[in-house]
Design an enzyme around this catalytic site. Structure first.
Site, short mmCIF file in Angstrom:
data_model
loop_
_atom_site.label_atom_id
_atom_site.label_comp_id
_atom_site.label_asym_id
_atom_site.label_seq_id
_atom_site.Cartn_x
_atom_site.Cartn_y
_atom_site.Cartn_z
N TYR A 284 12.25 8.32 1.19
CA TYR A 284 12.04 7.30 0.15
C TYR A 284 12.65 7.68 -1.20
O TYR A 284 12.55 6.90 -2.15
CB TYR A 284 10.54 7.03 -0.01
CG TYR A 284 9.90 6.50 1.26
CD1 TYR A 284 10.16 5.20 1.69
CD2 TYR A 284 9.05 7.30 2.03
CE1 TYR A 284 9.59 4.71 2.86
CE2 TYR A 284 8.47 6.80 3.20
CZ TYR A 284 8.75 5.52 3.60
OH TYR A 284 8.19 5.02 4.75
N ASN B 93 8.05 -5.75 -1.49
CA ASN B 93 8.05 -4.66 -0.51
C ASN B 93 6.62 -4.61 0.04
O ASN B 93 5.72 -4.05 -0.61
CB ASN B 93 8.43 -3.32 -1.13
CG ASN B 93 8.49 -2.23 -0.07
OD1 ASN B 93 7.97 -2.39 1.04
ND2 ASN B 93 9.10 -1.10 -0.41
N ALA C 252 3.14 -1.24 4.46
CA ALA C 252 2.49 -1.35 5.77
C ALA C 252 1.82 -2.70 6.01
O ALA C 252 1.46 -3.01 7.15
CB ALA C 252 1.50 -0.20 5.97
N ARG D 149 14.38 3.73 11.68
CA ARG D 149 13.31 4.72 11.62
C ARG D 149 12.91 5.15 13.03
O ARG D 149 13.07 4.40 13.99
CB ARG D 149 12.10 4.13 10.88
CG ARG D 149 12.38 3.72 9.44
CD ARG D 149 12.49 4.89 8.50
NE ARG D 149 11.29 5.70 8.44
CZ ARG D 149 10.28 5.45 7.61
NH1 ARG D 149 10.33 4.45 6.76
NH2 ARG D 149 9.21 6.23 7.60
N ARG E 86 5.93 11.80 -2.14
CA ARG E 86 5.88 12.21 -0.73
C ARG E 86 7.15 11.75 -0.03
O ARG E 86 7.75 10.74 -0.41
CB ARG E 86 4.67 11.55 -0.04
CG ARG E 86 3.33 12.00 -0.57
CD ARG E 86 2.20 11.18 0.01
NE ARG E 86 2.35 11.02 1.46
CZ ARG E 86 2.29 9.86 2.09
NH1 ARG E 86 2.11 8.74 1.43
NH2 ARG E 86 2.41 9.79 3.40
N PRO F 106 0.78 -1.23 0.00
CA PRO F 106 0.00 0.00 0.00
C PRO F 106 0.82 1.29 0.00
O PRO F 106 1.85 1.38 0.67
CB PRO F 106 -0.83 -0.09 1.29
CG PRO F 106 -0.24 -1.19 2.08
CD PRO F 106 0.48 -2.09 1.14
N ASN F 107 0.33 2.21 -0.77
CA ASN F 107 0.84 3.58 -0.89
C ASN F 107 2.10 3.70 -1.74
O ASN F 107 2.52 4.81 -2.07
CB ASN F 107 1.08 4.23 0.49
CG ASN F 107 -0.21 4.33 1.28
OD1 ASN F 107 -1.19 4.85 0.76
ND2 ASN F 107 -0.23 3.83 2.49
N GLU G 162 12.56 -9.90 0.77
CA GLU G 162 11.79 -8.76 1.28
C GLU G 162 12.64 -7.50 1.13
O GLU G 162 13.81 -7.50 1.53
CB GLU G 162 11.46 -9.01 2.76
CG GLU G 162 10.68 -7.88 3.40
CD GLU G 162 10.37 -8.15 4.88
OE1 GLU G 162 10.63 -9.28 5.36
OE2 GLU G 162 9.87 -7.22 5.53
N HIS H 129 12.81 -3.24 1.67
CA HIS H 129 12.30 -1.95 2.15
C HIS H 129 13.24 -0.87 1.65
O HIS H 129 14.47 -1.02 1.76
CB HIS H 129 12.21 -1.92 3.68
CG HIS H 129 11.23 -2.91 4.22
ND1 HIS H 129 9.87 -2.65 4.26
CD2 HIS H 129 11.40 -4.16 4.68
CE1 HIS H 129 9.25 -3.71 4.74
NE2 HIS H 129 10.15 -4.65 5.00
O1 CA2 Z 1 10.90 1.58 3.41
C1 CA2 Z 1 9.98 0.99 2.85
O2 CA2 Z 1 10.06 0.57 1.69
C2 CA2 Z 1 8.64 0.76 3.57
O3 CA2 Z 1 8.24 -0.59 3.31
C3 CA2 Z 1 7.64 1.73 2.99
C4 CA2 Z 1 6.27 1.59 3.67
C5 CA2 Z 1 6.41 1.76 5.19
O4 CA2 Z 1 5.16 1.53 5.82
C6 CA2 Z 1 7.45 0.79 5.77
O5 CA2 Z 1 7.61 1.05 7.16
C7 CA2 Z 1 8.79 0.93 5.08
C8 CA2 Z 1 5.23 2.54 3.04
C9 CA2 Z 1 5.48 3.99 3.31
C10 CA2 Z 1 4.30 4.87 3.00
O6 CA2 Z 1 4.11 5.04 1.62
C11 CA2 Z 1 4.78 6.02 0.95
C12 CA2 Z 1 4.82 5.87 -0.41
C13 CA2 Z 1 5.47 6.81 -1.17
C14 CA2 Z 1 6.09 7.88 -0.58
C15 CA2 Z 1 6.04 8.03 0.76
C16 CA2 Z 1 5.38 7.10 1.54
#
Ligand code: CA2
Length: 148
Positions: free
Chosen positions: A24, A75, A78, A108, A19, A11-12, A99, A101
């Site tokens: 990121y 990846n 969440a 973090r 963002r 997700p996201n 996996e 990230h």
């Molecule tokens: O570092 C990563 O790749 C994460 O898997 C990204 C996830 C976060 O929940 C994990 O803790 C670490 C998602 C982050 C929220 O989504 C975003 C997407 C694009 C830009 C910013 C945030």
């Protein structure tokens, strides 16, 4: 030998690059897909690249592909923290799972980010190497396939 690598994004991550670039980076998910394909093409492998914000869709994709893949790069975003159905599905697959990230989840501010459930099903984990982690994960799957 299977020559397809499934790259899954949770997700996201469709908003990657839009963002929190300080965490990121500014590359988009399309850039990530391109970097995976560049590595795979060179070695004669195919990338099936997907993203979803919906947990059951991720479970179905994993179930449908539990056999016949060279590997899965995931990846879970969440889903890492509450995605028990995804963990169970990952445990059913017969290929290596890496996996990934983008950020270093162990560094973090929010401590909960370090506790990914998915690691229990993963062959290994790459965290904190930015989007480069995906290409490294694809490279590792290709290397494992060459040893099989
Ligand atoms: O570092 C990563 O790749 C994460 O898997 C990204 C996830 C976060 O929940 C994990 O803790 C670490 C998602 C982050 C929220 O989504 C975003 C997407 C694009 C830009 C910013 C945030």
């Amino acid at each position: 030998m299977s020559r397809t690598i499934l790259v899954l994004n949770g997700p996201n991550l469709n908003l990657l690059g839009e963002r929190e670039p300080e965490i990121y980076g500014s590359e988009t998910l399309a850039d990530v897909a391109q970097s995976c394909r560049a590595v795979a093409d060179e070695a004669g492998f195919a990338i099936d690249f997907r993203q979803t914000n919906v947990e059951h869709e991720m479970v179905e994709w994993i179930q449908e592909n539990r056999t016949g893949l060279a590997g899965i790069v995931i990846n879970p975003a969440a889903f890492s923290y509450a995605g028990y159905p995804i963990l169970d599905a990952l445990k059913m697959v017969d290929c290596p799972i890496v996996e990934v990230h983008i950020s270093n989840i162990h560094r973090r501010e929010e401590e909960w980010r370090a506790n990914s459930l998915m690691t229990k099903a993963a062959t290994g984990i790459i965290s904190g190497l930015g989007i480069h982690g995906y290409a490294l994960a694809v490279r590792h799957v290709i290397w494992l396939a060459g040893r099989a």
